[in-house]
Design an enzyme around this catalytic site. Sequence first.
Site, mmCIF file in Angstrom:
data_model
loop_
_atom_site.group_PDB
_atom_site.id
_atom_site.type_symbol
_atom_site.label_atom_id
_atom_site.label_comp_id
_atom_site.label_asym_id
_atom_site.label_seq_id
_atom_site.Cartn_x
_atom_site.Cartn_y
_atom_site.Cartn_z
ATOM 1 N N CYS A 229 3.895 -4.888 15.932
ATOM 2 C CA CYS A 229 3.226 -3.898 16.806
ATOM 3 C C CYS A 229 1.746 -4.267 16.922
ATOM 4 O O CYS A 229 1.091 -4.530 15.905
ATOM 5 C CB CYS A 229 3.376 -2.494 16.231
ATOM 6 S SG CYS A 229 5.099 -2.055 15.940
ATOM 7 N N CYS B 16 3.293 8.495 1.564
ATOM 8 C CA CYS B 16 3.716 7.529 2.586
ATOM 9 C C CYS B 16 3.855 6.180 1.882
ATOM 10 O O CYS B 16 2.906 5.707 1.248
ATOM 11 C CB CYS B 16 2.660 7.469 3.684
ATOM 12 S SG CYS B 16 3.016 6.218 4.921
ATOM 13 N N ASN C 16 -5.494 5.035 15.205
ATOM 14 C CA ASN C 16 -6.385 5.000 14.048
ATOM 15 C C ASN C 16 -7.111 3.657 14.097
ATOM 16 O O ASN C 16 -6.455 2.623 13.961
ATOM 17 C CB ASN C 16 -5.510 5.106 12.785
ATOM 18 C CG ASN C 16 -6.267 5.647 11.597
ATOM 19 O OD1 ASN C 16 -7.483 5.774 11.643
ATOM 20 N ND2 ASN C 16 -5.550 5.955 10.550
ATOM 21 N N CYS D 50 5.290 -7.149 7.794
ATOM 22 C CA CYS D 50 6.271 -6.603 8.733
ATOM 23 C C CYS D 50 6.509 -7.606 9.860
ATOM 24 O O CYS D 50 5.582 -8.277 10.315
ATOM 25 C CB CYS D 50 5.764 -5.288 9.326
ATOM 26 S SG CYS D 50 6.999 -4.489 10.369
ATOM 27 N N CYS E 63 -2.073 1.957 8.358
ATOM 28 C CA CYS E 63 -1.057 1.099 7.746
ATOM 29 C C CYS E 63 -1.507 -0.356 7.652
ATOM 30 O O CYS E 63 -1.849 -0.970 8.652
ATOM 31 C CB CYS E 63 0.210 1.217 8.598
ATOM 32 S SG CYS E 63 1.464 0.023 8.272
ATOM 33 N N GLY F 99 6.032 -2.321 6.758
ATOM 34 C CA GLY F 99 7.415 -2.760 6.886
ATOM 35 C C GLY F 99 8.263 -1.874 7.770
ATOM 36 O O GLY F 99 7.888 -0.757 8.100
ATOM 37 N N GLU F 100 9.397 -2.420 8.166
ATOM 38 C CA GLU F 100 10.382 -1.691 8.974
ATOM 39 C C GLU F 100 11.502 -1.251 8.013
ATOM 40 O O GLU F 100 12.301 -2.096 7.572
ATOM 41 C CB GLU F 100 10.896 -2.607 10.097
ATOM 42 C CG GLU F 100 12.171 -2.168 10.764
ATOM 43 C CD GLU F 100 12.141 -0.743 11.317
ATOM 44 O OE1 GLU F 100 11.269 -0.426 12.130
ATOM 45 O OE2 GLU F 100 13.018 0.056 10.901
ATOM 46 N N SER G 56 10.739 6.225 9.315
ATOM 47 C CA SER G 56 10.113 5.861 10.581
ATOM 48 C C SER G 56 10.560 4.451 10.971
ATOM 49 O O SER G 56 10.517 3.534 10.148
ATOM 50 C CB SER G 56 8.590 5.907 10.404
ATOM 51 O OG SER G 56 7.961 5.375 11.523
ATOM 52 N N GLU H 171 0.828 -1.200 0.000
ATOM 53 C CA GLU H 171 0.000 0.000 0.000
ATOM 54 C C GLU H 171 0.863 1.252 0.000
ATOM 55 O O GLU H 171 1.974 1.249 0.531
ATOM 56 C CB GLU H 171 -0.816 0.078 1.281
ATOM 57 C CG GLU H 171 -1.592 -1.126 1.597
ATOM 58 C CD GLU H 171 -2.291 -0.981 2.946
ATOM 59 O OE1 GLU H 171 -2.979 -1.914 3.308
ATOM 60 O OE2 GLU H 171 -2.126 0.061 3.609
ATOM 61 N N CYS I 293 -1.229 -2.761 14.728
ATOM 62 C CA CYS I 293 -0.973 -2.521 13.310
ATOM 63 C C CYS I 293 -1.405 -3.698 12.447
ATOM 64 O O CYS I 293 -1.015 -4.843 12.697
ATOM 65 C CB CYS I 293 0.512 -2.256 13.127
ATOM 66 S SG CYS I 293 1.006 -2.169 11.407
ATOM 67 N N SER J 88 9.371 5.161 16.548
ATOM 68 C CA SER J 88 8.063 4.816 17.109
ATOM 69 C C SER J 88 8.282 4.248 18.506
ATOM 70 O O SER J 88 8.551 3.055 18.670
ATOM 71 C CB SER J 88 7.380 3.775 16.218
ATOM 72 O OG SER J 88 7.233 4.297 14.930
ATOM 73 N N LEU J 89 8.154 5.092 19.518
ATOM 74 C CA LEU J 89 8.485 4.666 20.885
ATOM 75 C C LEU J 89 7.265 4.052 21.576
ATOM 76 O O LEU J 89 7.315 2.965 22.098
ATOM 77 C CB LEU J 89 9.027 5.865 21.672
ATOM 78 C CG LEU J 89 9.908 5.514 22.857
ATOM 79 C CD1 LEU J 89 11.154 4.768 22.418
ATOM 80 C CD2 LEU J 89 10.306 6.757 23.642
ATOM 81 N N HIS J 90 6.182 4.778 21.606
ATOM 82 C CA HIS J 90 4.880 4.310 22.119
ATOM 83 C C HIS J 90 4.835 4.011 23.617
ATOM 84 O O HIS J 90 3.757 3.708 24.154
ATOM 85 C CB HIS J 90 4.367 3.066 21.378
ATOM 86 C CG HIS J 90 4.383 3.208 19.887
ATOM 87 N ND1 HIS J 90 4.047 4.369 19.235
ATOM 88 C CD2 HIS J 90 4.715 2.324 18.901
ATOM 89 C CE1 HIS J 90 4.162 4.196 17.921
ATOM 90 N NE2 HIS J 90 4.567 2.970 17.703
HETATM 91 S S1 SF4 Z 1 3.649 -0.190 12.985
HETATM 92 FE FE1 SF4 Z 1 5.308 -0.260 11.464
HETATM 93 S S2 SF4 Z 1 6.914 -1.439 12.499
HETATM 94 FE FE2 SF4 Z 1 5.033 -1.842 13.641
HETATM 95 S S3 SF4 Z 1 4.178 -3.727 12.716
HETATM 96 FE FE3 SF4 Z 1 3.270 -1.949 11.645
HETATM 97 S S4 SF4 Z 1 4.552 -1.639 9.852
HETATM 98 FE FE4 SF4 Z 1 5.719 -2.884 11.290
#
Ligand code: SF4
Length: 347
Positions: free
Chosen positions: A116, A105, A292, A112, A335, A161-162, A193, A92, A119, A216-218
């Site tokens: 997380c 984006c 989101n 991934c 995402c 993805g990372e 990111s 995407e 996600c 991305s700390l969270h």
């Molecule tokens: S937020 Fe980013 S790093 Fe975390 S699972 Fe989703 S795509 Fe991967």
Amino acid sequence: MPRPLITDLSSADLAAWCLAQGDRSFRAQQIRRWIYGKRAMGFSEMHDVPGALRTALEEQFDYFGGAVVRHQKSKDGTEKLLLELRDGEQVECVLMREDDRRTVCISTQVGCAMGCVFCASGLMGVKRNLSTGEILDQILRLDRLLSGEERITNVVLMGMGEPLANLKHVLPALETLNEKGGLGLGARRITISTVGLPEKIRELAAHGTPFNLAISLHAPEDELRTRIVPVNARIGVEAILSAADDYFAATGRRVTYEYCLLAGTNDDPAEARRLAGLLRERNAHVNVIPMNPVAAVAWETPSEPRTEAFVEALRRGGINVTVRKRKGADIDAACGQLRLSELQRTT
Ligand code: SF4
């Protein structure tokens, strides 16, 4: 094996290829101008490139790497594409319009591995890395949605993805975005990111171009962060902050910390105070992102007063903070959501 994409080639690679075809190296710049500047839809439009070279291009490369299988448009001008790659995998990418900014984006992997919890991209793990061309291809596709005068102004690597887990293909793509014969975007307009992979952050710093880094700390401490970002169990907040400090020292670019607010999990003002304690002495910026909603995962958006209390606690703690506006709320803009809904539709 599919043929290489023309966008897999750096300017030096393309110049060498032109020479190998018996032509001149400056043809590479002509070809790239058609791809990145003139929005050509294929090699046949490259009128100032000699016919023999165009034929060789047609024979040896693919121009686009993915077909558009879904195209969603939001009332706020956001557009989202689901691209089917040549091996049938899907990724995407999103175009966001705000005032005179046109931000895209893009994704860097199929799926991934970071997992997380909030996600959709992480739900099914990682399938493979995208090639440099497949990363740039998303930008070409989104660029072709713009009207004549509109130009892409910002690129964020925040899709599926990372990015730092695929640095080998991401870095050449960023170079093409950055250089004049490519998209010509300044490094400050390109944001990477990451969940925070310390060695890779240092590798990126060593590259020397001061791209924006968003971590991305969270959560401000390990127990909570590992619940939200499972890969944290192997890394730890302290190691990430130390790598981010090194990034700032090497590039001079202030680091942004992303904080996705999940109702009842990490949205207590006490967490904000802890976060402020960690970041106060650093040249940092915090971007708070109210969750989101994603149909496939059971996490909720905090109420507005709760979000405000969190942000206020950060501000009182001396932290520079913004709250990200939601874009594309009426389409599957979070995402991985569009790919997930397409998979669910077809299986
Ligand atoms: S937020 Fe980013 S790093 Fe975390 S699972 Fe989703 S795509 Fe991967």
